[in-house]
Design an enzyme around this catalytic site. Structure first.
Site, mmCIF file in Angstrom:
data_model
loop_
_atom_site.group_PDB
_atom_site.id
_atom_site.type_symbol
_atom_site.label_atom_id
_atom_site.label_comp_id
_atom_site.label_asym_id
_atom_site.label_seq_id
_atom_site.Cartn_x
_atom_site.Cartn_y
_atom_site.Cartn_z
ATOM 1 N N GLU A 1 -37.744 50.572 46.735
ATOM 2 C CA GLU A 1 -37.160 52.110 46.158
ATOM 3 C C GLU A 1 -37.023 51.520 44.621
ATOM 4 O O GLU A 1 -37.261 50.356 43.663
ATOM 5 C CB GLU A 1 -35.841 51.603 46.905
ATOM 6 C CG GLU A 1 -35.219 49.983 46.823
ATOM 7 C CD GLU A 1 -34.501 49.959 45.428
ATOM 8 O OE1 GLU A 1 -33.913 51.049 44.958
ATOM 9 O OE2 GLU A 1 -33.501 48.841 45.252
ATOM 10 N N PRO A 2 -36.763 52.794 43.669
ATOM 11 C CA PRO A 2 -36.986 52.735 42.265
ATOM 12 C C PRO A 2 -35.821 52.164 41.429
ATOM 13 O O PRO A 2 -35.521 52.020 40.868
ATOM 14 C CB PRO A 2 -37.355 53.941 42.258
ATOM 15 C CG PRO A 2 -36.292 54.428 43.066
ATOM 16 C CD PRO A 2 -36.673 54.238 44.683
ATOM 17 N N CYS B 1 -25.547 46.064 45.808
ATOM 18 C CA CYS B 1 -24.889 45.768 46.723
ATOM 19 C C CYS B 1 -25.698 44.753 48.278
ATOM 20 O O CYS B 1 -25.507 44.075 49.148
ATOM 21 C CB CYS B 1 -25.512 47.086 47.605
ATOM 22 S SG CYS B 1 -26.392 47.977 47.617
ATOM 23 N N GLN C 1 -31.454 48.578 37.703
ATOM 24 C CA GLN C 1 -30.494 47.120 37.866
ATOM 25 C C GLN C 1 -31.048 46.433 37.236
ATOM 26 O O GLN C 1 -30.323 45.803 36.478
ATOM 27 C CB GLN C 1 -30.722 47.301 39.463
ATOM 28 C CG GLN C 1 -29.983 48.621 40.453
ATOM 29 C CD GLN C 1 -29.435 49.158 41.466
ATOM 30 O OE1 GLN C 1 -30.513 48.008 42.256
ATOM 31 N NE2 GLN C 1 -28.754 49.368 41.854
ATOM 32 N N GLU D 1 -25.828 56.160 40.088
ATOM 33 C CA GLU D 1 -26.725 56.738 40.385
ATOM 34 C C GLU D 1 -27.033 56.963 42.562
ATOM 35 O O GLU D 1 -27.488 57.511 42.497
ATOM 36 C CB GLU D 1 -27.808 55.657 40.757
ATOM 37 C CG GLU D 1 -29.144 56.063 39.731
ATOM 38 C CD GLU D 1 -30.628 54.812 39.711
ATOM 39 O OE1 GLU D 1 -31.632 55.084 39.807
ATOM 40 O OE2 GLU D 1 -30.249 54.123 39.043
#
Length: 415
Positions: free
Chosen positions: A111-112, A50, A117, A189
Site C-alpha cells: 500500500e502506498p 491505524c 506517513q 487521504e
C-alpha cells in the site's frame, strides 16, 4: 548510540491495544520532546497510523525502558505492550524501517500511503528539533529504498488498500452502488481514496462530513459531493446506506443511540459501516444493532488477504532491493564512524596546537628569539603528535601484534 525500531502493529496487537498507544498529530511533538528529555534517546521519531505505532530512535538505553516510557506516556498497560511489542536494533532496525516504508510490512501488501506517513513522521521530528545526523541519514536511506521499490517493482499495481477493501466489502453487501448514498466522515487521504473508489463504482450520492467545513468542501468539490460539519451528521445519517469513517478524533463520533434513531427513520433499512480510525470513531456497541453491518480495520484483513497474491512476486524483488539498501546503510554507518573519529582526532590535535602556539606567543612577548621559537614550536608539536602513536606502536610490537604494525604503515604510507 544505536538505531532502534520499537513498536506494535496489526500483526502483534489487537485494535484495542493499538488504539491505546495511538498518537494524534497534535500529540506527536509533545511526545517527541518528552521522550528526548527523558534521557532515553538522543534522536527520536514516532510513526503512528491505524495499523502501527513505532518509535525510531538513536539510543543507548534498553528497549524495555522505552517500552515502559510508552506505556506510562499513554497510560496503557505495560503488560499488554510487553506481549505485543517488537524491537529491532542496528541493521535490523534499518531493514524494518525500509520494509515498512515500502509497504512490505503493511496490512495491505504494497500500500502506498505508508511512505507518505513515514515522510510525515520524519518531518514532524525534524520540526520538533529531535533529529540528529544518525536518524536523518537512516530516514534518507529508507526513502531512497522505498522509491526504488515503487519504481522498479509492480508492488503498487492493482490498487489494494484499506480504502479499496472497504469499498469492496460494501459491494458484497450492496451489489449495485448506483442507488446508494455514502456518508464519509473525515477528509484525509484515506477518505479521499474511499471517495475515489466509490465514485469509480458509480455511487449515487456522496456526503463528506468534517470538523471544518473548508476541508469538507475541498474534498466534496473534487467528487461532486455534499459537504457538512460533524455536528450535522445526525441529520444526514438516516439517508446514508454506507458510512465510512476515518478521523483523528480521540473520542467516538457515532454512538449507538444516534444510529438507533437513524435506523428508525430508515424503517430499519440496513446500514453498512466501516470504522477505519484508530482510536475508533464508531462505538463498538453499534455493531450489536440488528440492521447494522459494522466492520473495523481488523475485519478488513480477510478481504485484503485475497488481493495479496498478485503482489507477492513483486515483494520478492522488493526484498532484494531492501537487502541492497541495508548494505548501503552499513556503509553509511561505517563512513559516519570514520567521520566521528576524524572529528575527535582533529579536536585533539588542534587542542595540542593551540596550547603550544600560546606558549610560543607568550615567549615572543617576553622577548624570545623568533627563529629559536619557531624551531622549538615545531619540535614540541612533532613530539606531542608522535607521543601517543609511538607509545602504542612500542606496546603493539612487544605484544607481537604484527597486524597493527602493518596497518600503521598503510595508514601513514610508510614502505
Amino acid at each position: 548510540m544505536t538505531l532502534l525500531a520499537l513498536g506494535i502493529n496489526h500483526n502483534t496487537a489487537t485494535l484495542d491495544v493499538r488504539e491505546k498507544v495511538a498518537f494524534s498529530p497534535a500529540e506527536l511533538e509533545v511526545a517527541l520532546c518528552a521522550l528526548r528529555e527523558s534521557g532515553l534517546a538522543e534522536e527520536v521519531a514516532i510513526l503512528s497510523t491505524c495499523n502501527r505505532t513505532e518509535i525510531y530512535c538513536e539510543t543507548g538505553a534498553e528497549a524495555q525502558h522505552l517500552l515502559v516510557w510508552l506505556a506510562e506516556h499513554k497510560a496503557a498497560s505495560a503488560q499488554e505492550l510487553q506481549h505485543a511489542h517488537y524491537a529491532r536494533w542496528g541493521d535490523d532496525a534499518a531493514r524494518h524501517m525500509m520494509a515498512v516504508a515500502s509497504g512490505l510490512d503493511s496490512l495491505v501488501l504494497g500500500e502506498p500511503q505508508i511512505l507518505g506517513q513515514m515522510k510525515s513522521c520524519y518531518a514532524v521530528a525534524r520540526e520538533a528539533g529531535v533529529l540528529g545526523r544518525g536518524l536523518h541519514d537512516a530516514f534518507q536511506r529508507v526513502f531512497a529504498v522505498a522509491k526504488r521499490v515503487r519504481s522498479e517493482t509492480a508492488i503498487g499495481e492493482n490498487p489494494v488498500s484499506v480504502a479499496y477493501a472497504a469499498v469492496s466489502l460494501a459491494q458484497q453487501i450492496f451489489s449495485d452502488l448506483k442507488q446508494d448514498t455514502a456518508l464519509l466522515i473525515g477528509a484525509g487521504e484515506t477518505i479521499e481514496l474511499v471517495a475515489r473508489h466509490l465514485k469509480n463504482q458509480g455511487i449515487k450520492k456522496l456526503i463528506v462530513a468534517n470538523r471544518t467545513l473548508e476541508n469538507a468542501h475541498a474534498l466534496a468539490k473534487e467528487f461532486a459531493a455534499e459537504a457538512i460539519l460533524l455536528a450535522d451528521i445526525p441529520e444526514y445519517l438516516p439517508t446514508a446506506d454506507i458510512v465510512i469513517s476515518s478521523t483523528a478524533s480521540q473520542l467516538p463520533l457515532l454512538g449507538k443511540g444516534a444510529v438507533e434513531v437513524a435506523l428508525k427513520k430508515r424503517k430499519h433499512k440496513p446500514m453498512f459501516m466501516v470504522d477505519i480510525a484508530v482510536p475508533r470513531d464508531i462505538e463498538p456497541q453499534v455493531g450489536d444493532l440488528a440492521d447494522v453491518y459494522l466492520f473495523t480495520v481488523d475485519d478488513l484483513k480477510e478481504v485484503i488477504d485475497e488481493n495479496k497474491k498478485s503482489r507477492e512476486e513483486a515483494a520478492k524483488t522488493a526484498r532484494t532491493i531492501i537487502d541492497e539498501g541495508v548494505e548501503r546503510y552499513q556503509l553509511d554507518q561505517r563512513a559516519l564512524s570514520a567521520v566521528e573519529l576524524v572529528k575527535d582526532f582533529r579536536q585533539q590535535t588542534e587542542a595540542v596546537r593551540d596550547q603550544e602556539v600560546q606558549k610560543a606567543l607568550n615567549a615572543l612577548r617576553s622577548g624570545a628569539d623568533p627563529e629559536e621559537l619557531l624551531l622549538t614550536l615545531s619540535r614540541n608539536l612533532t613530539n606531542k603528535f608522535m607521543h601517543q602513536p609511538t607509545t602504542a606502536l612500542k606496546r603493539a610490537s612487544s605484544e607481537g601484534r604484527e597486524q597493527l604494525l602493518q596497518d600503521f604503515k598503510s595508514l601513514f604510507g610508510l614502505d
